[in-house]
Design an enzyme around this catalytic site. Structure first.
Site, PDB file in Angstrom:
ATOM      1  N   LYS A 130     -24.706   2.288  -9.554  1.00 33.36           N
ATOM      2  CA  LYS A 130     -24.062   2.623 -10.826  1.00 33.36           C
ATOM      3  C   LYS A 130     -24.983   2.154 -11.935  1.00 33.36           C
ATOM      4  CE  LYS A 130     -20.203   4.420 -12.423  1.00 33.36           C
ATOM      5  NZ  LYS A 130     -19.293   5.439 -11.852  1.00 33.36           N
ATOM      6  N   ASP A 170     -20.491   9.678 -15.847  1.00 32.07           N
ATOM      7  CA  ASP A 170     -19.290   8.835 -15.823  1.00 32.07           C
ATOM      8  C   ASP A 170     -18.799   8.848 -17.271  1.00 32.07           C
ATOM      9  OD1 ASP A 170     -17.713   6.809 -14.040  1.00 32.07           O
ATOM     10  OD2 ASP A 170     -18.048   5.674 -15.865  1.00 32.07           O
TER      11      ASP A 170
HETATM   12  P1  NDP Z   1     -14.954  10.766 -20.040  1.00 32.90           P
HETATM   13  O1  NDP Z   1     -15.887  10.036 -20.913  1.00 32.90           O
HETATM   14  O2  NDP Z   1     -15.093  12.234 -19.878  1.00 32.90           O
HETATM   15  O3  NDP Z   1     -13.446  10.474 -20.487  1.00 32.90           O
HETATM   16  C1  NDP Z   1     -12.959   9.187 -20.553  1.00 32.90           C
HETATM   17  C2  NDP Z   1     -11.555   9.216 -21.132  1.00 32.90           C
HETATM   18  O4  NDP Z   1     -10.968   7.935 -21.012  1.00 32.90           O
HETATM   19  C3  NDP Z   1     -11.537   9.577 -22.607  1.00 32.90           C
HETATM   20  O5  NDP Z   1     -10.341  10.224 -22.920  1.00 32.90           O
HETATM   21  C4  NDP Z   1     -11.619   8.183 -23.246  1.00 32.90           C
HETATM   22  O6  NDP Z   1     -11.106   8.134 -24.562  1.00 32.90           O
HETATM   23  C5  NDP Z   1     -10.745   7.377 -22.321  1.00 32.90           C
HETATM   24  N1  NDP Z   1     -11.162   5.984 -22.354  1.00 32.90           N
HETATM   25  C6  NDP Z   1     -12.402   5.499 -22.118  1.00 32.90           C
HETATM   26  N2  NDP Z   1     -12.424   4.172 -22.279  1.00 32.90           N
HETATM   27  C7  NDP Z   1     -11.175   3.821 -22.619  1.00 32.90           C
HETATM   28  C8  NDP Z   1     -10.545   2.592 -22.916  1.00 32.90           C
HETATM   29  N3  NDP Z   1     -11.225   1.441 -22.892  1.00 32.90           N
HETATM   30  N4  NDP Z   1      -9.214   2.599 -23.212  1.00 32.90           N
HETATM   31  C9  NDP Z   1      -8.518   3.760 -23.244  1.00 32.90           C
HETATM   32  N5  NDP Z   1      -9.059   4.970 -22.974  1.00 32.90           N
HETATM   33  C10 NDP Z   1     -10.362   4.981 -22.671  1.00 32.90           C
HETATM   34  O7  NDP Z   1     -15.041  10.029 -18.611  1.00 32.90           O
HETATM   35  P2  NDP Z   1     -14.573  10.548 -17.194  1.00 32.90           P
HETATM   36  O8  NDP Z   1     -13.387  11.422 -17.319  1.00 32.90           O
HETATM   37  O9  NDP Z   1     -15.765  11.031 -16.484  1.00 32.90           O
HETATM   38  O10 NDP Z   1     -14.168   9.167 -16.494  1.00 32.90           O
HETATM   39  C11 NDP Z   1     -12.850   8.648 -16.559  1.00 32.90           C
HETATM   40  C12 NDP Z   1     -12.625   7.650 -15.411  1.00 32.90           C
HETATM   41  O11 NDP Z   1     -12.865   8.316 -14.156  1.00 32.90           O
HETATM   42  C13 NDP Z   1     -13.567   6.449 -15.414  1.00 32.90           C
HETATM   43  O12 NDP Z   1     -12.875   5.331 -14.867  1.00 32.90           O
HETATM   44  C14 NDP Z   1     -14.660   6.868 -14.433  1.00 32.90           C
HETATM   45  O13 NDP Z   1     -15.338   5.763 -13.878  1.00 32.90           O
HETATM   46  C15 NDP Z   1     -13.817   7.592 -13.399  1.00 32.90           C
HETATM   47  N6  NDP Z   1     -14.555   8.508 -12.536  1.00 32.90           N
HETATM   48  C16 NDP Z   1     -15.266   9.551 -13.052  1.00 32.90           C
HETATM   49  C17 NDP Z   1     -15.937  10.408 -12.227  1.00 32.90           C
HETATM   50  C18 NDP Z   1     -16.639  11.622 -12.746  1.00 32.90           C
HETATM   51  O14 NDP Z   1     -17.035  12.450 -11.904  1.00 32.90           O
HETATM   52  N7  NDP Z   1     -16.792  11.808 -14.032  1.00 32.90           N
HETATM   53  C19 NDP Z   1     -15.970  10.184 -10.765  1.00 32.90           C
HETATM   54  C20 NDP Z   1     -15.100   9.135 -10.304  1.00 32.90           C
HETATM   55  C21 NDP Z   1     -14.449   8.313 -11.179  1.00 32.90           C
HETATM   56  P3  NDP Z   1     -12.131   8.025 -25.800  1.00 32.90           P
HETATM   57  O15 NDP Z   1     -12.732   9.395 -25.906  1.00 32.90           O
HETATM   58  O16 NDP Z   1     -11.300   7.640 -26.948  1.00 32.90           O
HETATM   59  O17 NDP Z   1     -13.147   6.982 -25.416  1.00 32.90           O
END
Ligand code: NDP
Length: 450
Positions: A130, A170
């Site tokens: 990561k 991510d």
């Molecule tokens: P994105 O950046 O596309 O979206 C993240 C979302 O979560 C946004 O809506 C963001 O809001 C919100 N968010 C981020 N940080 C916080 C926080 N501290 N408190 C509240 N809301 C928050 O990321 P992904 O959708 O790719 O990832 C989301 C989760 O899924 C993560 O935990 C990631 O590790 C996990 N994941 C992702 C994978 C992938 O293929 N992308 C694979 C496996 C797991 P804002 O825009 O306001 O920051």
């Protein structure tokens, strides 16, 4: 020898904490896995004698580097870049890059640690890693993001490669960022290879990769529900986040006939009691991926309620999909979900539930699918993207989706195999931890003390 034969959780964690001070998320992730594994390791002394648990908790390599870049006004900024190469026993390091101001060593080590078990569960030959940076893409122009990505890859390119370490996206790293980093890697190395996954379809990407994590979390929920003769259709779903994983979890839930009533971002959540339909979801795609706006605008556009600074777990639902970030469901949220009738939680995000929340879910015997199993679909299709890159042959949508579905079914079966206690309750946490561990541990045994 005495301590080899008496590994207990407190002694083990005391050493982890002393060696990795202040890295609370890493401690949390290791503790959860160790709690599941220690009884299993007791029964299988070969792992104990070879100190597999101690070795698996220590990264093979950590790279930390300076990332200087210049903003549109000519001002210089300095961010910090990281790559955690956690374990390469079963394949090249593989795992996403996170760009978010909260990024630090402990968070990336927890994510890399989880990734080792997750990647093993997919059955594909991928080790765990990561990386990322404390850079915040929010509010930056495309040119600023490009300059940052180029600077980041100028250093990272020394350490990654299609057979060495293959990063992906991510939080904060989507198609745009992968494109800028791929371009810089290609320019410096003069090679067109599958060094990153999540690439655009025209330049080596796989169909279904953007959808894979969200779709996979829904497929996993379907499998869990089947064990109780239930289905997604007709269920009310609460989804958090509104990024990549949330968007495609919502899309699949809509297709399968569920009603999704919430989405959120780090500022608050929206509650749409009529459900988010295809047209409303298209609005979210445009809002989040093109205009890069806030979820509040959904509430303004559709005249529904917006809750500033809150999370959506008090909204009654049948199934919950935390898809935003780590530790977003605490004990009180978990109790509220269970009290309101939620019977299944499938984690799209990594470690979104605190240990106390996990205890509530398991104690309530609801269907609880932890992230390392439920969200493995993303890295699984990344693995399929690597296979297509090696063959230089793209596969069709139906084929990739079918393989994704089958991988999620297999992961579910593995969890049931190692997480059942003889009753009809499945402890998916235990199942995922033991199921993910065995292959990596056996590979480490075979490869000697390295
Ligand atoms: P994105 O950046 O596309 O979206 C993240 C979302 O979560 C946004 O809506 C963001 O809001 C919100 N968010 C981020 N940080 C916080 C926080 N501290 N408190 C509240 N809301 C928050 O990321 P992904 O959708 O790719 O990832 C989301 C989760 O899924 C993560 O935990 C990631 O590790 C996990 N994941 C992702 C994978 C992938 O293929 N992308 C694979 C496996 C797991 P804002 O825009 O306001 O920051």
């Amino acid at each position: 020898m005495a301590d080899l034969l008496n590994v207990n959780i407190n002694d083990f964690m005391a050493k982890i904490i002393a060696k990795n001070p202040g890295e609370s998320e890493f401690h949390q992730a290791v503790q959860e896995v160790a709690e599941s594994l220690l009884p299993y390791i007791e029964e299988h002394p070969k792992y104990k004698h070879a100190k597999i648990l101690e070795r698996i908790s220590e990264p093979e390599r950590i790279i930390i580097f300076r990332v200087p870049w210049v903003d549109d006004n000519g001002e210089i900024h300095i961010n910090r870049g990281y790559r955690i190469e956690m374990n390469s026993a079963i394949g090249p390091f593989k795992g996403g890059l996170r760009f978010h101001p909260t990024v630090n060593l402990g968070i990336l080590k927890f994510l890399a640690f989880e990734q080792v078990f997750k990647n093993s569960l997919t059955t594909l030959p991928m080790g765990g890693g990561k990386g990322g940076s404390d850079f915040d893409p929010k509010g930056k122009s495309d040119n600023e993001v490009m300059r940052f990505c180029q600077s980041f890859m100028t250093e990272l390119q020394r350490h990654v490669g299609p057979d060495t370490d293959v990063p992906a996206g991510d939080i904060g790293v989507g198609g745009r960022e992968i494109g800028y980093m791929f371009g810089q890697y290609k320019r410096i190395r003069n090679e067109f290879t599958g060094v990153l996954t999540g690439k655009g379809l025209e330049w080596g990407g796989s169909v279904i990769r953007p959808e894979a994590t969200g779709y996979g979390a829904v497929y996993f929920a379907e499998e869990m529900l089947k064990t109780r003769n239930e289905e997604i259709k007709g269920k009310t779903a609460v989804v958090s986040g509104s990024g990549n994983v949330s968007q495609y979890a919502t899309e699949k839930l809509i297709v399968l006939g569920a009603k999704v009533v919430t989405l959120s971002d780090s500022s608050g959540y929206v509650f749409d009691p009529d459900g988010i339909d295809r047209e409303k979801l298209d609005f979210v795609f445009e809002l989040k991926n093109i205009r890069r706006g806030r979820i509040k605008e959904y509430a303004e556009h559709y005249g529904v309620k917006y809750f500033e600074g809150q999370t959506p777990w008090n909204i009654p639902c049948d199934v919950a999909f935390p898809c935003a970030t780590q530790n977003e469901i605490n004990e009180s949220d978990a109790k509220t979900l269970c009290r309101n009738g939620c019977t299944a939680v499938s984690e799209g995000a990594n470690m979104p539930s605190t240990p106390e929340a996990v205890e509530v879910f398991i104690g309530s015997k609801i269907l609880y699918g932890p992230g390392k199993a439920a969200n493995a679909g993303g890295v699984a299709v990344s693995g399929l993207e690597m296979a297509q890159n090696s063959m230089r042959l793209p596969w069709f949508r139906e084929e990739v989706d079918q393989r994704l579905k089958q991988i999620m079914v297999n992961i579910h079966e593995t969890c049931v195999k190692y997480g059942s206690d003889g009753s009809d309750f499945v402890n998916y946490v235990k199942g995922a931890n033991i199921g993910g561990f065995i292959k990596v541990a056996d590979a480490m045994l075979a490869q000697g003390i390295v």
